[in-house]
Design a protein around this motif. Structure first.
Motif, PDB file in Angstrom:
ATOM      1  N   ALA A 268       1.539  11.314   1.365  1.00 14.06           N
ATOM      2  CA  ALA A 268       0.579  10.543   2.145  1.00 14.06           C
ATOM      3  C   ALA A 268      -0.793  10.507   1.505  1.00 14.06           C
ATOM      4  O   ALA A 268      -1.572   9.587   1.719  1.00 14.06           O
ATOM      5  CB  ALA A 268       0.464  11.133   3.560  1.00 14.06           C
ATOM      6  N   CYS A 269      -1.105  11.519   0.691  1.00 16.59           N
ATOM      7  CA  CYS A 269      -2.412  11.562   0.046  1.00 16.59           C
ATOM      8  C   CYS A 269      -2.519  10.459  -1.006  1.00 16.59           C
ATOM      9  O   CYS A 269      -1.649  10.306  -1.851  1.00 16.59           O
ATOM     10  CB  CYS A 269      -2.628  12.916  -0.614  1.00 16.59           C
ATOM     11  N   GLY A 270      -3.552   9.677  -0.934  1.00 12.88           N
ATOM     12  CA  GLY A 270      -3.764   8.629  -1.911  1.00 12.88           C
ATOM     13  C   GLY A 270      -2.729   7.520  -1.854  1.00 12.88           C
ATOM     14  O   GLY A 270      -2.450   6.870  -2.850  1.00 12.88           O
ATOM     15  N   ALA A 271      -2.129   7.316  -0.645  1.00  8.47           N
ATOM     16  CA  ALA A 271      -1.060   6.328  -0.534  1.00  8.47           C
ATOM     17  C   ALA A 271      -1.580   4.892  -0.497  1.00  8.47           C
ATOM     18  O   ALA A 271      -0.815   3.956  -0.647  1.00  8.47           O
ATOM     19  CB  ALA A 271      -0.237   6.600   0.718  1.00  8.47           C
TER      20      ALA A 271
ATOM     21  N   ARG B  25      12.541   9.994   1.936  1.00  9.05           N
ATOM     22  CA  ARG B  25      11.153   9.611   1.637  1.00  9.05           C
ATOM     23  C   ARG B  25      10.995   8.092   1.650  1.00  9.05           C
ATOM     24  O   ARG B  25      10.351   7.494   0.802  1.00  9.05           O
ATOM     25  CB  ARG B  25      10.696  10.194   0.301  1.00  9.05           C
ATOM     26  N   SER B  26      11.590   7.472   2.678  1.00  8.43           N
ATOM     27  CA  SER B  26      11.545   6.013   2.795  1.00  8.43           C
ATOM     28  C   SER B  26      11.221   5.598   4.227  1.00  8.43           C
ATOM     29  O   SER B  26      11.855   4.700   4.785  1.00  8.43           O
ATOM     30  CB  SER B  26      12.889   5.407   2.364  1.00  8.43           C
ATOM     31  N   LEU B  27      10.249   6.272   4.809  1.00  9.87           N
ATOM     32  CA  LEU B  27       9.807   5.908   6.146  1.00  9.87           C
ATOM     33  C   LEU B  27       9.181   4.507   6.118  1.00  9.87           C
ATOM     34  O   LEU B  27       8.654   4.078   5.087  1.00  9.87           O
ATOM     35  CB  LEU B  27       8.776   6.912   6.659  1.00  9.87           C
ATOM     36  N   PRO B  28       9.221   3.786   7.228  1.00  8.57           N
ATOM     37  CA  PRO B  28       8.572   2.481   7.274  1.00  8.57           C
ATOM     38  C   PRO B  28       7.054   2.629   7.197  1.00  8.57           C
ATOM     39  O   PRO B  28       6.522   3.747   7.312  1.00  8.57           O
ATOM     40  CB  PRO B  28       9.013   1.926   8.634  1.00  8.57           C
ATOM     41  N   ASP B  29       6.356   1.520   7.040  1.00 12.63           N
ATOM     42  CA  ASP B  29       4.891   1.584   6.991  1.00 12.63           C
ATOM     43  C   ASP B  29       4.313   2.078   8.305  1.00 12.63           C
ATOM     44  O   ASP B  29       3.295   2.779   8.320  1.00 12.63           O
ATOM     45  CB  ASP B  29       4.325   0.193   6.664  1.00 12.63           C
ATOM     46  N   LEU B  30       4.972   1.721   9.397  1.00  8.69           N
ATOM     47  CA  LEU B  30       4.536   2.131  10.725  1.00  8.69           C
ATOM     48  C   LEU B  30       5.773   2.483  11.546  1.00  8.69           C
ATOM     49  O   LEU B  30       6.812   1.839  11.410  1.00  8.69           O
ATOM     50  CB  LEU B  30       3.794   0.993  11.442  1.00  8.69           C
TER      51      LEU B  30
ATOM     52  N   GLN C  42       5.154  17.889  11.551  1.00  9.83           N
ATOM     53  CA  GLN C  42       6.051  17.845  10.400  1.00  9.83           C
ATOM     54  C   GLN C  42       5.563  16.889   9.309  1.00  9.83           C
ATOM     55  O   GLN C  42       6.221  16.728   8.290  1.00  9.83           O
ATOM     56  CB  GLN C  42       7.454  17.436  10.862  1.00  9.83           C
ATOM     57  N   GLY C  43       4.416  16.262   9.536  1.00 11.40           N
ATOM     58  CA  GLY C  43       3.841  15.404   8.512  1.00 11.40           C
ATOM     59  C   GLY C  43       4.523  14.067   8.338  1.00 11.40           C
ATOM     60  O   GLY C  43       4.402  13.445   7.282  1.00 11.40           O
ATOM     61  N   LEU C  44       5.224  13.590   9.352  1.00  7.53           N
ATOM     62  CA  LEU C  44       5.901  12.294   9.220  1.00  7.53           C
ATOM     63  C   LEU C  44       4.916  11.132   9.311  1.00  7.53           C
ATOM     64  O   LEU C  44       5.201  10.038   8.816  1.00  7.53           O
ATOM     65  CB  LEU C  44       6.996  12.144  10.284  1.00  7.53           C
ATOM     66  N   TRP C  45       3.793  11.355   9.981  1.00  7.83           N
ATOM     67  CA  TRP C  45       2.749  10.336  10.070  1.00  7.83           C
ATOM     68  C   TRP C  45       1.577  10.729   9.170  1.00  7.83           C
ATOM     69  O   TRP C  45       1.245  11.913   9.040  1.00  7.83           O
ATOM     70  CB  TRP C  45       2.228  10.211  11.495  1.00  7.83           C
ATOM     71  N   ALA C  46       0.920   9.760   8.599  1.00  8.41           N
ATOM     72  CA  ALA C  46      -0.262  10.002   7.781  1.00  8.41           C
ATOM     73  C   ALA C  46      -1.440  10.425   8.659  1.00  8.41           C
ATOM     74  O   ALA C  46      -1.499  10.106   9.849  1.00  8.41           O
ATOM     75  CB  ALA C  46      -0.620   8.741   7.001  1.00  8.41           C
ATOM     76  N   ASP C  47      -2.367  11.140   8.091  1.00 10.49           N
ATOM     77  CA  ASP C  47      -3.580  11.579   8.776  1.00 10.49           C
ATOM     78  C   ASP C  47      -4.540  10.390   8.895  1.00 10.49           C
ATOM     79  O   ASP C  47      -4.934   9.794   7.897  1.00 10.49           O
ATOM     80  CB  ASP C  47      -4.229  12.711   7.970  1.00 10.49           C
ATOM     81  N   VAL C  48      -4.900  10.028  10.143  1.00 10.61           N
ATOM     82  CA  VAL C  48      -5.810   8.889  10.356  1.00 10.61           C
ATOM     83  C   VAL C  48      -7.062   9.343  11.103  1.00 10.61           C
ATOM     84  O   VAL C  48      -7.718   8.544  11.775  1.00 10.61           O
ATOM     85  CB  VAL C  48      -5.116   7.745  11.122  1.00 10.61           C
ATOM     86  N   THR C  49      -7.398  10.619  10.965  1.00  7.16           N
ATOM     87  CA  THR C  49      -8.528  11.174  11.700  1.00  7.16           C
ATOM     88  C   THR C  49      -9.823  10.411  11.437  1.00  7.16           C
ATOM     89  O   THR C  49     -10.532  10.014  12.383  1.00  7.16           O
ATOM     90  CB  THR C  49      -8.742  12.655  11.326  1.00  7.16           C
ATOM     91  N   ASP C  50     -10.155  10.201  10.190  1.00  8.86           N
ATOM     92  CA  ASP C  50     -11.422   9.550   9.862  1.00  8.86           C
ATOM     93  C   ASP C  50     -11.461   8.119  10.377  1.00  8.86           C
ATOM     94  O   ASP C  50     -12.478   7.658  10.906  1.00  8.86           O
ATOM     95  CB  ASP C  50     -11.647   9.570   8.348  1.00  8.86           C
ATOM     96  N   GLN C  51     -10.349   7.401  10.224  1.00  2.00           N
ATOM     97  CA  GLN C  51     -10.301   6.016  10.695  1.00  2.00           C
ATOM     98  C   GLN C  51     -10.444   5.961  12.210  1.00  2.00           C
ATOM     99  O   GLN C  51     -11.176   5.120  12.750  1.00  2.00           O
ATOM    100  CB  GLN C  51      -8.979   5.346  10.271  1.00  2.00           C
TER     101      GLN C  51
ATOM    102  N   GLY D  78       3.655   5.624   8.588  1.00  2.00           N
ATOM    103  CA  GLY D  78       4.645   6.431   7.904  1.00  2.00           C
ATOM    104  C   GLY D  78       4.029   7.141   6.708  1.00  2.00           C
ATOM    105  O   GLY D  78       3.315   6.528   5.898  1.00  2.00           O
ATOM    106  N   ALA D  79       4.284   8.437   6.571  1.00  2.00           N
ATOM    107  CA  ALA D  79       3.621   9.245   5.541  1.00  2.00           C
ATOM    108  C   ALA D  79       3.945   8.794   4.126  1.00  2.00           C
ATOM    109  O   ALA D  79       3.197   9.102   3.195  1.00  2.00           O
ATOM    110  CB  ALA D  79       3.999  10.715   5.719  1.00  2.00           C
ATOM    111  N   THR D  80       5.034   8.062   3.925  1.00  2.00           N
ATOM    112  CA  THR D  80       5.397   7.614   2.584  1.00  2.00           C
ATOM    113  C   THR D  80       4.963   6.176   2.306  1.00  2.00           C
ATOM    114  O   THR D  80       5.273   5.633   1.253  1.00  2.00           O
ATOM    115  CB  THR D  80       6.920   7.723   2.372  1.00  2.00           C
ATOM    116  N   SER D  81       4.267   5.571   3.265  1.00  4.84           N
ATOM    117  CA  SER D  81       3.847   4.184   3.077  1.00  4.84           C
ATOM    118  C   SER D  81       2.848   4.042   1.932  1.00  4.84           C
ATOM    119  O   SER D  81       1.956   4.875   1.759  1.00  4.84           O
ATOM    120  CB  SER D  81       3.208   3.644   4.363  1.00  4.84           C
TER     121      SER D  81
END
Length: 414
Positions: A16-19, A79-84, A98-107, A305-308
């Motif tokens: 998810a980092c730098g995705a 590692r093929s989760l959808p974008d959302l 479990q980290g399945l969703w990306a971190d959107v805290t700042d947004q 999705g964390a892999t988006s």
């Protein structure tokens, strides 16, 4: 499934980092969105409205409710989760941890209306102080009552109960009409139905069902015992329909549509479906034992999705779904519950005071927070349903004490 999800959590968090791909948030990207069948209609309504006004396009795919968690687990493993992807909000703590969703805290923190976004849903999508999911749909538990039966029983159709004791009193008066009319109805063989409709009375009375971390059960509390006692008495006295004991969910709505039930706690989204059968229906908050009001804030949460590789574009969609435009012209227009407390009264809901009442409960209700919630409370094989059956139809005192221990054990397996 849990082991599979846990094994990929670190990989997903890293992915998810730098995705983000470079480019504007609305640059014509195609975004995939997965949802369970129960939420498909709302997800598609959001997507259609967004697609009509943006270059980006959101493509919605729905899966059967019972197959959806396994589908997500498989996608996470590959590692093929959808974008959302959206999910029942009670799964949100598990997926966030479990980290399945990306971190959107700042947004999320940058949104001008962040403080009015359904607080219990935001809490459910938060893990270790970081936001991973936001509200997608909201479903509330309320009291629905038959206004014609109220009038026939000599009750004022415009004065619903303000305490659980008064609810029982109204149900008894309506039951005295006799024939095939019953005072109330509940899902006595459905753990999810009972948590959705009984827990708000516990909360309104100042009680809790779980500790703050969702790892210790508190169902053996005096408040829970008193709430169960009210419904148990109504069943034992024949005021609640005998069918309540076997109700596992599928025929719950039909019972209220029959026009033969006086008042019952139920989902707010059933209001139109009941009235479509010619049943003049009132709506009121679920009260506590001696006053107060609350609701179970259910529905679905959604995250990226964390892999988006399109996190920036995906956030553009999420931010838009929480906007005034989407909440009023997509959700409220459909008589849905806005995910923002400041939009409880809007140009669509204001035409029906019952909807304003329901919408206003979002700020007062709760969404249980626990990583292992589904297996503990919603699964028919879990400890909660056994506890419910004992508390309603068996040894009540023993059921809650024994159940509390079993539920705590289950919660800590998550």
């Amino acid at each position: 499934m849990k082991a599979k999800l846990a094994a990929v959590a670190l990989l997903l968090a890293t992915a998810a980092c730098g995705a983000d791909e470079p480019g504007a948030a609305d640059d014509g990207a195609t975004l995939t969105l997965w949802t369970r069948a129960a939420t498909e209609a709302v997800s598609k309504a959001y997507a259609d409205a967004y697609n009509a006004s943006h270059r980006n396009k959101v493509e919605v795919t729905a899966y059967p409710n019972e197959e959806y968690p396994a589908k997500l687990a498989s996608a996470a493993g590959a590692r093929s989760l959808p974008d959302l992807f959206a999910a029942d909000v009670v799964f949100a703590p598990q997926y966030a941890s479990q980290g399945l969703w990306a971190d959107v805290t700042d947004q999320f923190q940058s949104l001008p209306f962040k403080d009015s976004v359904a607080p219990s849903h935001v809490r459910a999508g938060t893990w270790e102080g970081r936001t991973h999911a936001v509200p997608h749909t909201i479903d509330l538990s309320v009291m629905l009552y038959n206004k014609d039966l109220y009038a026939k029983a000599g009750l004022d159709p415009e004065k619903p109960p303000r305490t659980l004791a008064e609810f029982a009193e109204h149900a008894r008066k309506i039951d005295q009409l006799g024939g095939d009319v019953h005072g109330t109805y509940f899902g006595g063989n459905c753990g999810g139905c009972v948590e959705f409709t009984f827990w708000p009375s516990v909360w309104a009375a100042g009680g809790e069902v779980l500790d703050a971390e969702g790892r210790t059960a508190l169902v053996d509390s005096p408040e829970m015992a008193e709430v169960f006692a009210v419904y148990r008495d109504l069943y034992d006295q024949g005021v609640a329909s005998p069918a309540s004991k076997a109700e596992a969910g599928p025929t719950w709505l039909g019972a209220l549509q029959s026009g033969k039930v006086g008042i019952a706690p139920a989902p707010s989204v059933w209001l139109d479906a009941i009235e479509a059968k010619g049943v003049k229906t009132g709506l009121a908050p679920i009260p506590g034992l001696t006053g107060g009001e609350s609701t179970f804030v259910g529905g679905d949460a959604i995250g990226i999705g964390a892999t988006s590789g399109k996190a920036q574009q995906a956030w553009d969609f999420l931010a838009w779904t929480m906007s005034d435009e989407a909440q009023v012209e997509v959700i409220a227009q459909r008589k849905g519950v806005p995910v923002r407390t400041d939009l409880a009264a809007n140009r669509h809901s204001s035409a029906d005071p019952r909807l304003v009442t329901a919408n206003g409960l979002v700020a007062k209700g709760k969404t249980p927070y626990a990583r292992n919630f589904n297996a503990t409370f919603n699964d028919p094989q879990g400890p909660w349903l056994t506890t419910v059956r004992g508390a309603l139809f068996g040894n009540a005192g023993q059921a809650l004490a024994t159940g509390n221990e079993a539920i705590t054990k289950s919660l800590r397996q998550g």
